[in-house]
Design an enzyme around this catalytic site. Structure first.
Site, PDB file in Angstrom:
ATOM      1  N   GLU A   7      11.452   7.664  -8.842  1.00 43.92           N
ATOM      2  CA  GLU A   7      10.184   8.123  -9.406  1.00 43.92           C
ATOM      3  C   GLU A   7       9.779   9.444  -8.758  1.00 43.92           C
ATOM      4  O   GLU A   7       9.875   9.616  -7.540  1.00 43.92           O
ATOM      5  CB  GLU A   7       9.085   7.089  -9.174  1.00 43.92           C
ATOM      6  CG  GLU A   7       7.716   7.557  -9.688  1.00 43.92           C
ATOM      7  CD  GLU A   7       6.603   6.587  -9.388  1.00 43.92           C
ATOM      8  OE1 GLU A   7       6.615   5.490  -9.988  1.00 43.92           O
ATOM      9  OE2 GLU A   7       5.730   6.919  -8.548  1.00 43.92           O
ATOM     10  N   ASP A  99      -5.786   4.077 -13.441  1.00 42.28           N
ATOM     11  CA  ASP A  99      -6.925   3.880 -12.543  1.00 42.28           C
ATOM     12  C   ASP A  99      -8.228   3.860 -13.337  1.00 42.28           C
ATOM     13  O   ASP A  99      -8.430   4.667 -14.251  1.00 42.28           O
ATOM     14  CB  ASP A  99      -6.986   5.017 -11.509  1.00 42.28           C
ATOM     15  CG  ASP A  99      -5.761   5.036 -10.608  1.00 42.28           C
ATOM     16  OD1 ASP A  99      -5.228   3.950 -10.328  1.00 42.28           O
ATOM     17  OD2 ASP A  99      -5.345   6.137 -10.201  1.00 42.28           O
ATOM     18  N   PHE A 209      -2.702   5.240   1.259  1.00 43.31           N
ATOM     19  CA  PHE A 209      -2.191   4.921  -0.066  1.00 43.31           C
ATOM     20  C   PHE A 209      -2.098   3.411  -0.254  1.00 43.31           C
ATOM     21  O   PHE A 209      -2.512   2.859  -1.281  1.00 43.31           O
ATOM     22  CB  PHE A 209      -0.823   5.586  -0.241  1.00 43.31           C
ATOM     23  CG  PHE A 209      -0.212   5.437  -1.605  1.00 43.31           C
ATOM     24  CD1 PHE A 209      -0.995   5.312  -2.748  1.00 43.31           C
ATOM     25  CD2 PHE A 209       1.171   5.433  -1.756  1.00 43.31           C
ATOM     26  CE1 PHE A 209      -0.431   5.180  -4.001  1.00 43.31           C
ATOM     27  CE2 PHE A 209       1.749   5.301  -3.012  1.00 43.31           C
ATOM     28  CZ  PHE A 209       0.945   5.170  -4.127  1.00 43.31           C
ATOM     29  N   HIS A 257      14.197   0.594  -7.213  1.00 41.05           N
ATOM     30  CA  HIS A 257      13.475   1.786  -7.655  1.00 41.05           C
ATOM     31  C   HIS A 257      12.863   2.457  -6.433  1.00 41.05           C
ATOM     32  O   HIS A 257      12.161   1.807  -5.649  1.00 41.05           O
ATOM     33  CB  HIS A 257      12.385   1.388  -8.646  1.00 41.05           C
ATOM     34  CG  HIS A 257      11.724   2.529  -9.334  1.00 41.05           C
ATOM     35  ND1 HIS A 257      12.381   3.346 -10.229  1.00 41.05           N
ATOM     36  CD2 HIS A 257      10.446   2.996  -9.282  1.00 41.05           C
ATOM     37  CE1 HIS A 257      11.546   4.255 -10.711  1.00 41.05           C
ATOM     38  NE2 HIS A 257      10.368   4.065 -10.135  1.00 41.05           N
TER      39      HIS A 257
END
Length: 278
Positions: A7, A99, A209, A257
């Site tokens: 990603e 979000d 985060f 991933h």
């Protein structure tokens, strides 16, 4: 053999854009199964994301997925975006709620012009075009979910609607991931569940985060980074990522991933150490 994907996020400045392509090409050379491109909160870089997705796929021939969130965007506009992506050869969507803006709360009020649940969004995408669709999953519960059981029920709805895989939020407790997969299977979810792994480039930033997205930072992890200088912190982060890759492979995971943070070095090393790439 375990496969893998990457990603990326859209670079925000001219200098970052120049640096991006070098890191991207280094990672693309490892021949991932696919790559994805996210965008900012509220879809703030949506157009730039879609432009980048098309360019990334054209450069490498590797399938690239566009993240797409439905929150705050009318259905008609979303379907127009998917038509554009399909017309430019993009066949994979990462379908997400997105979000919540400050003026909305969960669950959303019913509005015929807007999607309320990701499962409805996935179903509509599948009707529009035969996209490959990835959705999100949360081994330690989505922050807005009342419980992990409720979150798994929501995931099942997304999978039943046609999702091809679920990619998890990052985690550092490997047992929590495997327990989550077991609970999902016991709940009737047969869709592949892919672990999402995050390299720790900056420990404090990662903690911030993690706090926003509901990922648990174990005490042992905090202790390992306590008092380390930059060089030792980098070595520790690499060791943690390498071991997590190996734990996934040893646990029978078929695909991993990586959240690249647009940096290649740690992930290249982890992929090679884990035998994912030469």
């Amino acid at each position: 053999m375990t496969t893998f994907s990457f990603e990326f996020f859209p670079p925000k400045s001219d200098a970052a854009r120049e640096a991006f392509w070098g890191e991207f090409e280094t990672l693309a050379a490892l021949k991932p199964t696919f790559m994805t491109m996210t965008y900012g909160a509220g879809g703030t870089t949506r157009e730039w994301t879609q432009e980048m997705v098309i360019a990334m796929q054209d450069k490498t021939g590797i399938p690239v997925a566009s993240h797409l969130t439905f929150i705050g965007t009318p259905k008609e506009e979303l379907m127009a975006m998917t038509d554009m992506l399909w017309g430019n050869g993009i066949r994979h969507i990462v379908a997400l709620r997105g979000d919540l803006p400050d003026d909305l709360s969960w669950p959303l009020d019913t509005d015929a012009d807007y999607f309320q649940y990701t499962s409805d969004f996935v179903e509509a995408l599948k009707v529009q075009h035969d996209f490959e669709i990835s959705v999100g999953a949360y081994p330690e519960k989505h922050p807005d979910a009342p419980s992990l059981d409720a979150d798994i029920k929501a995931l099942k709805l997304k999978c039943d609607a046609g999702a091809d895989r679920a990619i998890t939020q990052f985690f550092f407790n490997d047992a929590a991931f495997f327990d989550f997969v077991t609970q999902c299977r016991n709940s009737g979810i047969i869709t592949p569940i892919v672990p999402g792994l995050l390299p720790i480039g900056d420990f404090d930033r990662m903690c911030s985060f993690a706090d926003r997205c509901g990922a648990h930072v174990p005490q042992w992890l905090t202790e390992r980074f306590a008092g380390l200088n930059e060089q030792d912190a980098a070595k520790t982060a690499q060791d943690i990522l390498d071991k997590q890759v190996r734990a996934m492979i040893d646990g029978g995971v078929e695909h991993i991933h990586f959240y690249t943070l647009n940096k290649a070095n740690m992930i290249v090393k982890a992929c090679k150490a884990g035998g994912l790439a030469v």
